[in-house]
Design an enzyme around this catalytic site. Structure first.
Site, PDB file in Angstrom:
ATOM      1  N   GLU A 162       0.835  -1.476  -0.039  1.00 49.58           N
ATOM      2  CA  GLU A 162      -0.199   0.213   0.141  1.00 49.58           C
ATOM      3  C   GLU A 162       0.416   1.466   0.019  1.00 49.58           C
ATOM      4  O   GLU A 162       0.620   2.655  -0.260  1.00 49.58           O
ATOM      5  CB  GLU A 162      -0.647  -0.517   1.246  1.00 49.58           C
ATOM      6  CG  GLU A 162      -1.648  -0.846   1.805  1.00 49.58           C
ATOM      7  CD  GLU A 162      -1.519  -2.481   1.890  1.00 49.58           C
ATOM      8  OE1 GLU A 162      -0.571  -2.465   1.362  1.00 49.58           O
ATOM      9  OE2 GLU A 162      -2.821  -2.657   2.739  1.00 49.58           O
ATOM     10  N   LYS A 201      -4.239  -8.083  23.636  1.00 49.59           N
ATOM     11  CA  LYS A 201      -4.567  -7.059  25.185  1.00 49.59           C
ATOM     12  C   LYS A 201      -5.496  -8.342  25.715  1.00 49.59           C
ATOM     13  O   LYS A 201      -5.912  -8.747  25.259  1.00 49.59           O
ATOM     14  CB  LYS A 201      -5.670  -6.658  23.509  1.00 49.59           C
ATOM     15  CG  LYS A 201      -5.508  -6.252  22.493  1.00 49.59           C
ATOM     16  CD  LYS A 201      -6.484  -5.144  21.951  1.00 49.59           C
ATOM     17  CE  LYS A 201      -5.860  -3.793  20.523  1.00 49.59           C
ATOM     18  NZ  LYS A 201      -7.360  -3.865  19.821  1.00 49.59           N
TER      19      LYS A 201
HETATM   20  P1  AMP Z   1       3.729  -6.301   2.020  1.00 49.33           P
HETATM   21  O1  AMP Z   1       2.837  -6.142   1.627  1.00 49.33           O
HETATM   22  O2  AMP Z   1       3.146  -8.749   1.540  1.00 49.33           O
HETATM   23  O3  AMP Z   1       4.911  -6.256   1.931  1.00 49.33           O
HETATM   24  O4  AMP Z   1       3.925  -6.276   3.856  1.00 49.33           O
HETATM   25  C1  AMP Z   1       4.038  -5.639   4.355  1.00 49.33           C
HETATM   26  C2  AMP Z   1       4.200  -5.710   5.663  1.00 49.33           C
HETATM   27  O5  AMP Z   1       5.124  -6.443   5.883  1.00 49.33           O
HETATM   28  C3  AMP Z   1       4.088  -4.832   6.611  1.00 49.33           C
HETATM   29  O6  AMP Z   1       3.080  -3.928   7.010  1.00 49.33           O
HETATM   30  C4  AMP Z   1       5.284  -5.350   8.082  1.00 49.33           C
HETATM   31  O7  AMP Z   1       4.125  -6.181   8.825  1.00 49.33           O
HETATM   32  C5  AMP Z   1       6.229  -6.301   7.363  1.00 49.33           C
HETATM   33  N1  AMP Z   1       7.432  -5.962   7.251  1.00 49.33           N
HETATM   34  C6  AMP Z   1       7.557  -5.239   5.439  1.00 49.33           C
HETATM   35  N2  AMP Z   1       9.386  -4.946   6.062  1.00 49.33           N
HETATM   36  C7  AMP Z   1       9.442  -5.078   7.353  1.00 49.33           C
HETATM   37  C8  AMP Z   1      10.004  -4.753   8.379  1.00 49.33           C
HETATM   38  N3  AMP Z   1      11.455  -4.121   7.702  1.00 49.33           N
HETATM   39  N4  AMP Z   1      10.288  -5.517   9.817  1.00 49.33           N
HETATM   40  C9  AMP Z   1       9.672  -5.813   9.876  1.00 49.33           C
HETATM   41  N5  AMP Z   1       8.282  -5.677   9.181  1.00 49.33           N
HETATM   42  C10 AMP Z   1       8.173  -5.797   8.352  1.00 49.33           C
END
Ligand code: AMP
Length: 792
Positions: A338, A447
């Site tokens: 997004e 929670k």
């Molecule tokens: P996507 O849209 O499939 O790329 O997933 C996005 C999600 O991946 C984010 O909202 C995070 O929860 C996780 N994410 C992306 N980069 C990181 C990062 N460097 N460290 C931890 N979680 C990450």
């Protein structure tokens, strides 16, 4: 008052136009799906992208139509992106790591009309086409020699007209095509989120958002790209646009190296060294595989300067190994589909840069600060702003021109708050230096007694237990505290352990009230298509789980007081004697060597587990709870919203008989590529059907008719000259009577050709139409001239 500057629409065709004109000779190198390394240039990519545009127009694709790509990172994929976007159509990248059923659902929801794919994905195509009534053609990124000899669909698909051969079509099309000319807000790309929570949702990028994202990513404190760089995007183009690299590399004029289907450590290392790569981007598992490869082979890195690592939290072991052993700078990044996707990066500030490396490490491990153009805020459940003190954690929200405003077809309803911020679904802290750190997904946070427990923190520590291979924490219902955490552990091969061993291991490392109420040992922890722990599946499997204390109370073997925690030696909410500082201190990231080593190991295991889990379309049962769990619908279908969307036909089970071919980042697809030289002409005709369109034969006919008068005169003259024809036939009949007659006729067919060209596509057909007319007019002129001077 308006500014008085030119307004050039920020459309993506300008990026590849620029690359072709000013960096035309810069190389684009691909490890092709067929095997060999293939070299091309931005000029050539530009030329072929124009041909792709003409191909799309000839197949009836119009502005706004969605065109799917199910493909690896290759030069052909780049050409196709620009070809699609240049004429205002929308490039819909499909993720082959999803189950075929999910891909079919996403392609159908996206309304794809045509799909471009690699040879390796044909088994997936065979399974999904019967479910995609709008897809008449699939273009295979290969040449005629590699087209499959025996492609069969796994089900009925009367609408499907066959596979088309990419190289044949590109060779046949003209490179003249007008791009752009539309508003910069026009849709350019569509990418669905992985859908670990609910149905996948489509993010529709615009030309403007991708253009601005390109400028943002090129900045020195973001990716810092330059014309002198050699860029290897390992992150796939189907995962949030390869983090924008397919735009930023040509925008800078950097050489680009596309890894194709091979992302294992050895393959990546070879490309790094042979192509002189200076910059790369990928998820942590890829780098883990590379580092292991280097470790086991004693390999070195000679040109690589910087890697961007994101998609999941980057373990310290990776950052250290790159820095200390190979002199490569790691930039830890966070983003989402997004957010285009770049959201924050852990680039060191001037003040931090001056600190010793070890003191920089806590900041390097965080996800970092936003670039200009991205705004962040942290709020509690009620939307109140939380302090940037590195301790308070809350909902991470984001705003800016590269952030989604709504999902395709309105999925999920309104997604922005009153101030226009998008709730990322991540839970995070932001410290005094502005460094953001992800602590959980909002849907996963536990929670307990109105307070939040970070599951990621507990998992990161638990996986540091020497016997743990993978760990996951979820919340389960509790009558008094709403939810309590339980820890699921997958042990390493051959290990056994007790709950107490794990609870003891956590003691002192987390706040007391964060301590899990139970430890459940499982055979498998399910991972999603992007390699992240799939908590949606875990929660589904654990839906009948009851905490032992509550089960005992219900069975009458313990009191409810014990069940709700009263009198029990555990805490369920922050202890009044524990200050917030204590709690924050207790949950501060742990950097002990064994924990970090295990984190790194967990990443590796993730890749293995991913490889093992993805090909299996059935959920893997979790040990100890499998009997209780109902069969799950991990991918429920919702009715489509737009009228044009067609509901899915029920999928015959046979549709997915073809073995799923994709496994994981490191495992290249293994579909045999069968040369099909000498294949039947009939099949060749089917595969290339539609390439010229209906207008082509009519126009070719007009040109032939236009040539007939000249042919009659020449044949007559030669026949008379060599005594083969009687003069009465040669001159009187052929030259004087028939030639003018046919010339007048061809004037009519030439005019008809112009009309046909206007209907069938002026851009493609104008040359033939004008040729027919020009020949005819020329012939008539010669005839009039000849008659005028009285010559026969
Ligand atoms: P996507 O849209 O499939 O790329 O997933 C996005 C999600 O991946 C984010 O909202 C995070 O929860 C996780 N994410 C992306 N980069 C990181 C990062 N460097 N460290 C931890 N979680 C990450």
């Amino acid at each position: 008052m308006q500014g008085l500057m030119q307004h050039g629409a920020l459309t993506l065709d300008k990026i590849i136009d620029h690359a072709a004109q000013w960096h035309g000779g810069r190389e684009v190198v691909t490890r092709s799906v067929e095997g060999p390394i293939v070299r091309t240039t931005y000029a050539e990519i530009h030329n072929r992208a124009k041909r792709v545009s003409n191909l799309l127009l000839s197949l009836g694709i119009r502005p706004g139509d969605r065109v799917g790509t199910l493909a690896w990172n290759t030069a052909r994929h780049i050409e196709t992106w620009y070809g699609i976007m240049g004429v205002g159509a929308v490039c819909h990248t499909l993720n082959p790591r999803l189950f075929p059923e999910q891909i079919a659902w996403i392609a159908d929801h996206g309304g794809d009309k045509l799909i471009f794919t690699d040879l390796t994905f044909l088994p997936i195509i065979a399974g999904i086409i019967p479910r995609l009534p709008n897809v008449e053609h699939v273009v295979v990124f290969t040449d005629r020699d590699h087209m499959p000899a025996d492609f069969r669909l796994a089900g009925d698909a009367p609408h499907f007209k066959g596979l088309l051969c990419y190289e044949d079509l590109v060779a046949e099309q003209s490179a003249d095509c007008v791009w752009g000319g539309f508003d910069e807000g026009t849709a350019a790309g569509l990418c669905y989120t992985s859908g670990t929570t609910g149905d996948p949702k489509g993010v529709m990028y615009s030309h403007r958002s991708n253009f601005l994202h390109t400028f943002i990513t090129m900045q020195p404190d973001v990716m810092g790209l330059s014309q002198r760089d050699v860029i290897l995007p390992v992150v796939p183009m189907f995962h949030a646009n390869a983090w924008g690299v397919a735009f930023s590399a040509p925008a800078t004029g950097a050489k680009i190296v596309m890894p194709g289907a091979r992302m294992d450590g050895a393959a990546i290392h070879e490309l790094l060294e042979t192509e002189g790569v200076t910059f790369s981007a990928a998820v942590p598992t890829v780098w883990q595989m590379l580092l292991q490869h280097l470790e086991s082979t004693g390999g070195t890195i000679s040109t690589l300067k910087k890697v961007v690592i994101g998609g999941a939290a980057c373990p310290e072991s990776i950052i250290r190994a790159f820095h200390e052993k190979y002199g490569v700078e790691v930039v830890h990044a966070w983003g989402m589909t997004e957010t285009s996707p770049v959201g924050t990066l852990s680039t060191m500030t001037d003040a931090l840069e001056k600190l010793p490396y070890d003191q920089q490490m806590p900041y390097r491990l965080k996800q970092g600060r936003p670039p200009m153009g991205v705004e962040l805020k942290l709020t509690d459940d009620d939307g109140n702003a939380l302090p940037h003190d590195g301790k308070a954690f809350g909902h991470l929200k984001i705003r800016g021109p590269i952030i989604a405003a709504e999902y395709f077809r309105g999925a999920g309803g309104k997604i922005l708050d009153a101030d226009g911020f998008f709730d990322t679904g991540d839970v995070a802290t932001i410290d005094e230096m502005g460094f953001m750190q992800i602590t959980d997904r909002a849907k996963d946070v536990v929670k307990s007694g109105g307070e939040w427990i970070s599951t990621i923190e507990i998992e990161n520590i638990a996986v540091g237990h020497p016997k743990a291979a993978l760990a996951a924490v979820i919340g389960v219902p509790h009558p008094k505290w709403d939810e309590r955490p339980i820890l699921l552990v997958k042990l390493k091969e051959g290990e056994t352990a007790t709950k107490e061993e794990f609870l003891d291991f956590l003691q002192g490392k987390i706040a007391k009230w964060w301590m899990p109420d139970d430890v459940v040992f499982v055979d498998e922890i399910p991972l999603g298509a992007t390699g992240k722990i799939d908590k949606k599946v875990i929660r589904q499997r654990m839906k009948d789980y009851v905490l032992p204390t509550i089960a005992a109370a219900a069975a009458g073997t313990a009191t409810l007081a014990a069940a709700d925690g009263a009198g029990a030696p555990v805490l369920y909410a922050p202890d009044p004697v524990e200050t917030p500082e204590d709690v924050a201190e207790a949950v501060e990231p742990v950097h002990e060597p064994e924990v970090l080593a295990a984190q790194a190991e967990a990443e590796t295991v993730s890749a293995e587990a991913l490889a093992a889990s993805l090909p299996d379309p059935e959920p893997t049962p979790v040990a100890h709870i499998a009997e209780a769990a109902e069969p799950e619908d991990v991918f429920p279908h919702e009715p489509l919203v737009e009228a044009e969307a067609k509901p899915l036909e029920p999928t015959p089970e046979t549709a997915f008989d073809a073995p799923p071919v994709f496994v994981a980042e490191e495992a290249p697809l293994a579909m045999p590529i069968q040369p099909s030289k000498g294949r039947k002409a009939k099949a060749a005709k089917t595969e290339t059907s539609g390439k010229g369109g209906w207008a082509s034969p009519i126009l070719i006919g007009a040109v032939v008719i236009a040539l007939v008068p000249a042919a009659l005169i020449v044949v007559g003259a030669l026949g008379a000259r060599f005594g083969l024809l009687d003069k009465a036939i040669a001159y009187d009949l052929m030259t004087r009577d028939l030639a003018p007659l046919v010339a007048w006729l061809s004037l009519g067919t030439g005019a008809l050709g112009v009309v046909v060209a206007m209907i069938g596509g002026v851009q493609r057909h104008w040359k033939r139409a004008l040729l027919a007319l020009a020949i005819t007019i020329g012939t008539l002129a010669v005839l009039f001239l000849a008659t005028g001077v009285g010559g026969r």
